[in-house]
Design a protein around this motif. Structure first.
Motif, short mmCIF file in Angstrom:
data_model
loop_
_atom_site.label_atom_id
_atom_site.label_comp_id
_atom_site.label_asym_id
_atom_site.label_seq_id
_atom_site.Cartn_x
_atom_site.Cartn_y
_atom_site.Cartn_z
N ARG A 188 -9.28 -10.35 21.95
CA ARG A 188 -9.98 -10.16 23.22
C ARG A 188 -11.43 -9.70 23.04
N ARG A 189 -11.74 -9.15 21.85
CA ARG A 189 -13.14 -8.82 21.56
C ARG A 189 -13.66 -9.86 20.59
N ASN A 224 0.82 -1.21 0.00
CA ASN A 224 0.00 0.00 0.00
C ASN A 224 0.85 1.27 0.00
N ILE A 239 0.23 -6.95 19.75
CA ILE A 239 -0.86 -6.24 20.45
C ILE A 239 -0.66 -4.73 20.44
N GLY A 240 0.09 -4.24 19.49
CA GLY A 240 0.25 -2.79 19.38
C GLY A 240 1.66 -2.35 19.73
N GLN A 241 1.82 -1.07 19.77
CA GLN A 241 3.16 -0.47 19.84
C GLN A 241 3.21 0.63 20.90
N GLU A 254 -1.71 -9.63 9.20
CA GLU A 254 -0.78 -9.74 8.06
C GLU A 254 0.33 -10.73 8.37
N GLY A 287 -5.60 -8.50 17.03
CA GLY A 287 -6.49 -8.49 15.87
C GLY A 287 -6.30 -7.27 14.98
N GLY A 288 -5.13 -6.63 15.09
CA GLY A 288 -4.84 -5.47 14.24
C GLY A 288 -4.22 -5.90 12.92
N ASN A 289 -3.85 -4.90 12.11
CA ASN A 289 -3.22 -5.19 10.81
C ASN A 289 -1.96 -6.03 10.97
N SER A 290 -1.14 -5.69 11.96
CA SER A 290 0.12 -6.43 12.12
C SER A 290 -0.16 -7.90 12.41
N ARG A 316 -9.58 -5.55 14.51
CA ARG A 316 -9.31 -4.13 14.28
C ARG A 316 -8.75 -3.93 12.86
N ARG A 357 -0.85 5.45 11.06
CA ARG A 357 0.58 5.10 11.05
C ARG A 357 0.86 4.14 9.90
N GLN A 358 1.43 4.69 8.85
CA GLN A 358 1.68 3.96 7.61
C GLN A 358 3.03 4.41 7.07
P1 NAP Z 1 -3.23 -2.14 16.66
O1 NAP Z 1 -3.87 -1.74 15.38
O2 NAP Z 1 -3.25 -1.19 17.81
O3 NAP Z 1 -3.90 -3.52 17.10
C1 NAP Z 1 -3.55 -4.11 18.33
C2 NAP Z 1 -4.39 -5.36 18.54
O4 NAP Z 1 -3.97 -5.98 19.77
C3 NAP Z 1 -5.88 -5.06 18.69
O5 NAP Z 1 -6.61 -6.13 18.13
C4 NAP Z 1 -6.06 -5.04 20.21
O6 NAP Z 1 -7.34 -5.42 20.62
C5 NAP Z 1 -5.08 -6.09 20.65
N1 NAP Z 1 -4.58 -5.89 22.01
C6 NAP Z 1 -4.05 -4.76 22.54
N2 NAP Z 1 -3.65 -4.97 23.81
C7 NAP Z 1 -3.96 -6.26 24.09
C8 NAP Z 1 -3.78 -7.09 25.25
N3 NAP Z 1 -3.21 -6.62 26.36
N4 NAP Z 1 -4.20 -8.37 25.17
C9 NAP Z 1 -4.77 -8.85 24.05
N5 NAP Z 1 -4.94 -8.13 22.92
C10 NAP Z 1 -4.54 -6.86 22.95
O7 NAP Z 1 -1.66 -2.48 16.47
P2 NAP Z 1 -0.84 -2.97 15.17
O8 NAP Z 1 -1.54 -4.05 14.46
O9 NAP Z 1 0.54 -3.20 15.68
O10 NAP Z 1 -0.83 -1.69 14.24
C11 NAP Z 1 -0.24 -0.46 14.71
C12 NAP Z 1 -0.49 0.62 13.66
O11 NAP Z 1 0.23 0.32 12.46
C13 NAP Z 1 -1.96 0.72 13.27
O12 NAP Z 1 -2.24 2.06 13.02
C14 NAP Z 1 -2.04 -0.09 12.00
O13 NAP Z 1 -3.10 0.28 11.14
C15 NAP Z 1 -0.68 0.19 11.37
N6 NAP Z 1 -0.29 -0.92 10.48
C16 NAP Z 1 -0.73 -0.86 9.18
C17 NAP Z 1 -0.41 -1.88 8.31
C18 NAP Z 1 -0.93 -1.78 6.89
O14 NAP Z 1 -1.50 -0.79 6.53
N7 NAP Z 1 -0.75 -2.78 6.05
C19 NAP Z 1 0.31 -2.99 8.75
C20 NAP Z 1 0.71 -3.03 10.08
C21 NAP Z 1 0.40 -1.98 10.95
P3 NAP Z 1 -8.60 -4.42 20.51
O15 NAP Z 1 -8.92 -4.34 19.04
O16 NAP Z 1 -9.64 -5.12 21.30
O17 NAP Z 1 -8.16 -3.12 21.09
#
Ligand code: NAP
Length: 304
Positions: free
Chosen positions: A172-173, A50, A235-237, A155, A149-152, A177, A281-282
C-alpha cells in the motif's frame, strides 16, 4: 491430565516450549497446553535462518526439535482449548475442565489479520490462503498475489516461487517493511512483480475458485483487476488474548502488558512471546521471554 500443577503454559510455540524446558528442568510440575499442533508459527514457516545455532532449518523441523526438548524433562503436554484464566490462576478449558496452577504462562501468540474485503472469507481454502508452507504446492504453475510488504509477505513469496508461474506482491506504500536482505532477494527473483500504492478491494471467484483480485490505487482511487488463482494476505497479526479478557492486563491492541520478569500486574500470571507488548517478534525473543517467565515463576513458587 491432572488438575493441579505448579506451572501451566498455554501455547506450545517457541515461547511456551522454552518455558517448558526451564520450568520442568527446575523441577516445577509443568503442563504445556495447546489447541493445535505444537510449534506455533514455526510450523507455518518455510525456513528459519536467524535462530542462533541453527544455520538454516525448516520451521516444522525446528518445531519438532523444540517439542522433543520441551517434554524431555518431565513436562506434560496435552491438548487444551483454554477459554479463560482467572485471577486465582485457574485455567478453564472449553470442555469444562478446570486446572489449578501456582503460575500460569500465556504464550498464545498471534493470528493472521484478515483483509476484511468482499470475497475473502468465502474463498478461504478455494484460493485464499494464509499459509504458503501449507498450501503452496496447490498453486503449481498458477498466478498468485501476495498482499503486504513485511517479513512474512516477502519470505513466503520467495517460498511460493518454487511452485508458481508468476507472483505479484501488492503493497500500500511504495516501500517494504521487510528487512533489506529479503528485499534484495525479491528484486533478484524474475518470477516476482511488485505493485506499489495499491490496496485490495475485492476478491473475485468463478466456479467456486478464486479468479482475480480488484486493486485500488491509493492516490487516484482508480481500480484494476489482476487475474490470479491464489491470494495470500500477509498483512500482520493480532494477539490471541481472549482468555485474559476481564483481567485488565491488555493494551488497547490486545497485547499483554508484562514487566521485565514477563509477569502481568496479577502475581503469578505471566505472558511470553509474540502475545506480549514489544518491538521485536522473533523466535529468539520468544524463547528468551519464555525462559525468563519460567525462571521467575520458579523463584516465586519455591522461594529459592
Ligand atoms: P508486519 O511486519 O506488520 O507487516 C505487515 C505488512 O502488511 C506491511 O507491509 C503493511 O503495510 C501491510 N498491511 C497492513 N495492513 C494492511 C492492509 N489493510 N492492506 C494492505 N496492506 C496492509 O507483519 P508480518 O510480516 O506478519 O510480521 C509480523 C512480525 O513478525 C514482525 O515483527 C516481523 O518482523 C516478524 N517476522 C520476522 C521474520 C524474520 O525475522 N525472518 C519473519 C516473519 C515475521 P505498511 O508497511 O504500509 O504498514
Amino acid at each position: 491430565m491432572e488438575r493441579q500443577y505448579d506451572l501451566v503454559i498455554i501455547g506450545a510455540g517457541p515461547a511456551g516450549m522454552a518455558a517448558s524446558v526451564y520450568g520442568s528442568r527446575a523441577g516445577l510440575k509443568t503442563l504445556l497446553l495447546d489447541n493445535g499442533a505444537p510449534g506455533g508459527k514455526l510450523i507455518k514457516t518455510h525456513k528459519i535462518s536467524n535462530y542462533p545455532g541453527v544455520k538454516e532449518l525448516a520451521g516444522a523441523d525446528l518445531a519438532m526439535q523444540m517439542f522433543e526438548q520441551a517434554t524431555s524433562f518431565g513436562a506434560e503436554y496435552a491438548y487444551g482449548d483454554v477459554e479463560k484464566v482467572d485471577a486465582d490462576k485457574k485455567v478453564y478449558l472449553s470442555d469444562g475442565t478446570v486446572i489449578e496452577a501456582k503460575a500460569v504462562l500465556v504464550a498464545t501468540g498471534t493470528r493472521e489479520r484478515l483483509l476484511n474485503i468482499p470475497g475473502e472469507k468465502e474463498n478461504i481454502g478455494k484460493g485464499v490462503s494464509f499459509c504458503a508452507v501449507c498450501d503452496g504446492a496447490f498453486f503449481k504453475d498458477k498466478e498468485v498475489v501476495v498482499i503486504g510488504g513485511g517479513n512474512s509477505a516477502l519470505e513466503e513469496s520467495l517460498y511460493l516461487t518454487q511452485f508458481v508461474k508468476g507472483l505479484t506482491i501488492v503493497i500500500r506504500r511504495d516501500v517494504f517493511r521487510a528487512e533489506k536482505r529479503i528485499q534484495d532477494q525479491i528484486e533478484a527473483n524474475e518470477k516476482i512483480k511488485v505493485i506499489v500504492k495499491h490496496i485490495p478491494k475485492e476478491i473475485l471467484s468463478e466456479n467456486g475458485k478464486v479468479s482475480g483480485i480488484v486493486l485500488e490505487n491509493v492516490e487516484t482511487k482508480e481500480t484494476r483487476t489482476l487475474d490470479c488463482q491464489g491470494i495470500f494476505p500477509y498483512i500482520g497479526q493480532d494477539p490471541m488474548t481472549a482468555c485474559l479478557e476481564g483481567l485488565d492486563v491488555l493494551d488497547p491492541k490486545g497485547y499483554v502488558i508484562v514487566d521485565k520478569n514477563m509477569e502481568t500486574k496479577i502475581p503469578g500470571i505471566y505472558a511470553a512471546g509474540d502475545v506480549i507488548q514489544k518491538e521485536l517478534r522473533q523466535v529468539v525473543t520468544a524463547t528468551n521471554d519464555g525462559a525468563i517467565a519460567s525462571q521467575h515463576a520458579f523463584h516465586q513458587i519455591t522461594g529459592i
